[in-house]
Design an enzyme around this catalytic site. Structure first.
Site, PDB file in Angstrom:
ATOM      1  N   SER A 199       0.811  -1.211   0.000  1.00  0.00           N
ATOM      2  CA  SER A 199       0.000   0.000   0.000  1.00  0.00           C
ATOM      3  C   SER A 199       0.847   1.264   0.000  1.00  0.00           C
ATOM      4  O   SER A 199       0.471   2.263  -0.623  1.00  0.00           O
ATOM      5  CB  SER A 199      -0.933   0.005   1.221  1.00  0.00           C
ATOM      6  OG  SER A 199      -1.758  -1.133   1.226  1.00  0.00           O
ATOM      7  N   HIS A 251       0.607   4.244   4.301  1.00  0.00           N
ATOM      8  CA  HIS A 251      -0.093   4.961   3.231  1.00  0.00           C
ATOM      9  C   HIS A 251       0.351   6.417   3.170  1.00  0.00           C
ATOM     10  O   HIS A 251       0.657   6.947   2.094  1.00  0.00           O
ATOM     11  CB  HIS A 251      -1.607   4.895   3.462  1.00  0.00           C
ATOM     12  CG  HIS A 251      -2.163   3.514   3.429  1.00  0.00           C
ATOM     13  ND1 HIS A 251      -3.449   3.209   3.815  1.00  0.00           N
ATOM     14  CD2 HIS A 251      -1.592   2.319   3.071  1.00  0.00           C
ATOM     15  CE1 HIS A 251      -3.659   1.914   3.679  1.00  0.00           C
ATOM     16  NE2 HIS A 251      -2.556   1.361   3.237  1.00  0.00           N
TER      17      HIS A 251
END
Length: 392
Positions: A199, A251
């Site tokens: 991610s 993230h």
């Protein structure tokens, strides 16, 4: 996302040709057909398609990354071997590839012990045993089926277009450096449990896509469609980030790294620069165009300096063992949101054991639960999995 590509306009003054002879009826029909709106439109589209100042690359790196991630997830499930190492499993009909119980891993995947063995990000290992390589290996592992599918579908949707336009070298560097930045920020704030997933690298591509959109805003035809696409994919991955083993610090770190790297790797030359290169010999351009605009150079230098400074400071703070999460009372909720369905601290569980023959009695120190297990050929990692299930 389509782009408007504009050509330079060249004007020439020539002497008028002599008047043509009167055309015949067949010639009139042919001229009318050639000058019809449909014919002119086809000519314009052909001329439009011939003007391609930017080379289109064949995308092979992003599909290769997708195949590698899926293959490594299969390897992790093979090594996990839930029926052999755990008393309870989900989807036992899959045999060796059965998943850990939903309460332990709601993403349908292997155990924490298996992920740690394969290179998951464990800050204790990085700080105490100097296993810095885990900052890179963790971006190739995934916590479960839902996790790997969400990441790989997003990577195909975004990465292939970027590789076609900018090539495998720049996109490959952007992917790896952004993944490292996500792992670095995650390790600074998320010091409990483990963390895996691509991610951070995926958000790096999203950040680079945003900076490229801002830098080259005028050449985008569907500006707001591009922005809505970015927001939609970001929202999906942020929602997945509240689950165990996946954290939004990765993230955020990947997105910030990719946003800055986009100004370094994805700078577009001006169209006027290509126009003056394609001008016919002897044509005098009104003014020479530089390859890049001044603000692009400023963003390039500023972003590169911020990246170097940020990574250097982050590594120093990490290796010194400083826990930034202690100074942020709500930051741990960005890493994992505890619910009645799963426990965010399943990795840091300890049990007291006593053994009589082939019977082992485990007592979870955290909640006091006790259960008796029949021993076979269990090793220490398998006992740790039993303890984790007992305490979760």
């Amino acid at each position: 996302m389509s782009r408007d590509r504009r050509e330079g306009l060249e004007i020439k003054v020539v002497d008028p040709p002599p008047p043509p002879p009167p055309p015949s009826s067949s010639t009139n029909n042919l001229s009318a057909a050639q000058s019809s709106p449909g014919t002119r439109g086809r000519r314009q589209r052909a001329s439009f398609a011939e003007f391609r100042p930017f080379k289109l690359w064949f995308p092979w790196l992003v599909p290769a990354i997708v195949v590698a991630n899926i293959a490594l997830f299969g390897v992790s499930m093979f090594i996990n071997d839930c029926p052999e190492n755990s008393p309870k499993c989900s989807a036992r009909f899959l045999g060796r590839f059965a998943f850990q119980p939903m309460r332990e891993n709601p993403l349908l995947g292997p155990s924490s012990a298996t992920l740690e063995k394969m290179g998951a990000l464990d800050v204790t290992m990085v700080v105490d045993k100097h296993q810095v390589w885990r900052l890179f290996t963790c971006i190739w592992l995934h916590a479960g089926v839902f996790h790997v599918l969400a990441n790989m579908l997003s990577l195909i949707f975004i990465g292939i277009r970027l590789e076609q336009e900018f090539g495998f070298l720049r996109i490959g560097l952007l992917y790896m450096i952004s993944g490292f930045g996500g792992s670095l920020l995650s390790s600074l704030f998320n010091r409990e449990g483990i963390s895996v997933g691509a991610s951070g690298a995926l958000f790096g591509l999203l950040g680079a896509m945003l900076s490229e959109l801002l830098t080259n805003w005028t050449i985008y035809a569907n500006k707001f469609a591009a922005l809505l696409t970015l927001i939609f994919i970001i929202a999906i991955n942020l929602a997945v980030g509240i689950l165990p083993h996946v954290d939004n610090f990765a993230h955020l770190g990947g997105f910030t790294s990719g946003f800055l790297l986009g100004f370094v790797f994805l700078i577009r030359p001006q169209y006027g620069y290509f126009n003056q290169r394609n001008n016919p010999r002897g044509y005098a351009a009104p003014s020479a165009k530089s390859k890049h605009k001044p603000y692009q150079y400023v963003l390039w230098i500023t972003s590169l300096l911020l990246l170097i400074a940020g990574y250097t400071v982050g590594l120093i703070v990490l290796l010194r063992g400083t826990d930034l999460n202690k100074h942020c009372t709500w930051c741990h909720y960005l890493s994992c949101m505890p619910t009645s369905l799963w426990n965010c601290k399943s990795q840091n569980m300890y049990c007291q054991s006593s053994q009589i023959g082939k019977q082992m009695n485990l007592t979870c120190i955290a909640n006091g639960r006790t259960e008796m297990y029949t021993l076979g050929s269990e090793n220490q990692s398998q006992i740790q999995q039993m303890c984790s299930q007992l305490c979760s």
